[in-house]
Write an enzyme that holds these catalytic residues in place. Structure first.
Site, mmCIF file in Angstrom:
data_model
loop_
_atom_site.group_PDB
_atom_site.id
_atom_site.type_symbol
_atom_site.label_atom_id
_atom_site.label_comp_id
_atom_site.label_asym_id
_atom_site.label_seq_id
_atom_site.Cartn_x
_atom_site.Cartn_y
_atom_site.Cartn_z
ATOM 1 N N TYR A 145 -24.427 -43.603 -40.200
ATOM 2 C CA TYR A 145 -23.822 -42.346 -39.743
ATOM 3 C C TYR A 145 -24.821 -41.479 -38.989
ATOM 4 O O TYR A 145 -24.457 -40.741 -38.085
ATOM 5 C CB TYR A 145 -23.284 -41.543 -40.932
ATOM 6 N N LYS A 196 -24.927 -55.505 -48.309
ATOM 7 C CA LYS A 196 -24.841 -56.858 -47.745
ATOM 8 C C LYS A 196 -26.248 -57.370 -47.472
ATOM 9 O O LYS A 196 -26.708 -57.438 -46.336
ATOM 10 C CB LYS A 196 -23.941 -56.877 -46.498
ATOM 11 N N ASP A 229 -18.442 -56.998 -49.103
ATOM 12 C CA ASP A 229 -17.143 -57.594 -48.747
ATOM 13 C C ASP A 229 -16.458 -58.152 -49.987
ATOM 14 O O ASP A 229 -15.255 -57.948 -50.202
ATOM 15 C CB ASP A 229 -17.305 -58.666 -47.648
ATOM 16 N N ASP A 253 -17.541 -45.289 -47.310
ATOM 17 C CA ASP A 253 -16.397 -44.736 -46.582
ATOM 18 C C ASP A 253 -15.207 -45.684 -46.702
ATOM 19 O O ASP A 253 -14.094 -45.279 -47.044
ATOM 20 C CB ASP A 253 -16.792 -44.534 -45.115
ATOM 21 N N ASP A 257 -11.648 -45.546 -49.379
ATOM 22 C CA ASP A 257 -10.259 -45.538 -48.904
ATOM 23 C C ASP A 257 -9.442 -46.620 -49.613
ATOM 24 O O ASP A 257 -8.284 -46.408 -49.973
ATOM 25 C CB ASP A 257 -10.197 -45.777 -47.385
#
Ligand code: IPM
Ligand code: MG
Length: 374
Positions: A145, A196, A229, A253, A257
């Site tokens: 970000y 990851k 993932d 983020d 969601d």
């Protein structure tokens, strides 16, 4: 007598509507004398597209000054198609990102709780989500970000190249991991760290640092690691395996969601963004905001669900003002109103009573009042 300074930034879209419901609750609390002489002093300011329309910036210097001096910032939502073409640096989201960065709000707490009354609104089967109570701890001031360089450059061959930089220093990982471990101790004592490391150097360091801090200071907490993932997959397969999830800014983020939707509606989830405790006062800078966005499609209709905003205020009561009892009272009022079958459109189902933003806010306030009349 304590005066708690709150900066209210309703923002755009449904932000102002859901903020009004919190204002009504704050007004009642100030007048009901239930806070041992403490009062809330609320200042209201523009942010996002609304600030752009008024001042051509996503947040004004005045508002930033107030935010830095407030005991807590309550933030509604920003953005909408109206501002699609404004300059990148003045886009509505820039106001939110500046608040996070300039207040150093590195720890974003996103609880995903499935209220029993709403288990059937989830896209997953009732038994998968009923009783769900997980907490995503998202790093909020670092990673891709804010990493530099962040740019689009022209190449000599007529092509362009877009660059974002994913970057984490040890201290940034340490401090967010500590927040996650500390919070786990107050819950089910389990942390799952997601990154990851199979493709990213930042994932490798993330994993190393979390493991080291755990060994040094938090070995009583159960720690596991998952590739982000796979973590996303596990979240929709069997979310109840998780207690606290700690992850970076971008994965956080996305995963939050996903977690939000498990609970039935994005309109339900609050969040808290906290800074480091002040060396002298021990107080943390803090901002509280619903996870949902500005929902321009339903803005201005009085149809939005104010629960996430009200629950965000409850988090402020708990984390910024130490009013744990009052926070619990607000949270219980939300659950009771849902048990009574009162629903906004986003969580409506057959046989329930449909209300608007104000109807929901008023029903929750009435339950809070009942609790204090006893
Ligand atoms: C969130 C939002 C923001 C983010 C946007 C509005 C910049 O999606 O708080 O999750 O990406 O962090
Ligand atoms: Mg998001």
């Amino acid at each position: 007598m304590a005066t708690h300074k709150i900066l209210l930034l309703p923002g755009d879209g449904i932000g102002p509507e859901v903020s009004d419901e919190v204002s009504a609750i704050i007004d009642w609390m100030n007048n009901a004398e239930i806070m041992d002489g403490a009062t809330f002093e609320v200042e209201k300011y523009l942010v996002g597209g609304a600030a752009y329309d008024a001042h051509k910036v996503a947040i004004s210097e005045d508002a930033m000054k107030l935010a830095l001096n407030a005991d807590a910032v309550l933030f509604g939502a920003v953005g909408g198609p109206k501002w699609d073409d404004v300059p990148y640096d003045a886009r509505p989201e820039a106001g939110l990102l500046r608040l996070r960065k300039d207040l150093s709000l590195f720890a974003n707490l996103r609880p995903a709780i499935c209220y029993p009354a709403l288990a059937d609104s989830s896209s997953l089967r009732r038994e998968v989500v009923e009783g769900l109570d997980i907490l995503i701890v998202r790093e909020l001031t670092g990673g891709v970000y804010f990493g530099e360089p962040k740019e689009i450059v022209d190449l000599e061959n007529g092509q362009k190249r877009a660059i974002d930089t994913q970057v984490y220093d040890t201290y940034e990982i340490e401090r967010i991991a500590e927040v996650a471990f500390d919070l786990a101790r107050t819950r089910q004592n389990k942390v799952c760290s997601m990154e990851k490391r199979n493709v990213m150097k930042s994932g490798l360091l993330w994993n190393e640092v979390v493991t080291a801090i755990h060994r040094q200071k938090f070995s009583d907490v159960e720690l596991s690691h998952m590739l982000a993932d796979a973590g996303g997959m596990q979240l929709v397969r069997w979310p109840k395996q998780f207690d606290v999830i700690v992850t970076d800014n971008l994965f956080g983020d996305m995963l939050s969601d996903v977690a939000a939707m498990l609970t039935g509606s994005l309109g339900m989830l609050p969040s808290a963004s906290l800074g480091a405790p002040d060396k002298e006062t021990g107080k943390r800078k803090a901002m509280y905001e619903p996870v949902h966005g500005s929902a321009p499609d339903i803005a201005g209709q009085g149809a939005a669900n104010p629960i996430a905003m009200i629950a965000s205020f409850a988090m402020a009561l708990r984390y910024s003002f130490g009013m744990v009892e009052l926070a619990t009272c607000v949270e219980k009022a939300i659950a009771t109103v849902l048990d009574q079958g009162i629903r906004t459109g986003d969580i409506m189902s057959e046989g329930m009573t449909k209300v608007g933003t104000n109807g929901m806010g008023a029903a929750i306030l009435a339950e809070i009042q009942k609790d204090y009349d006893k």
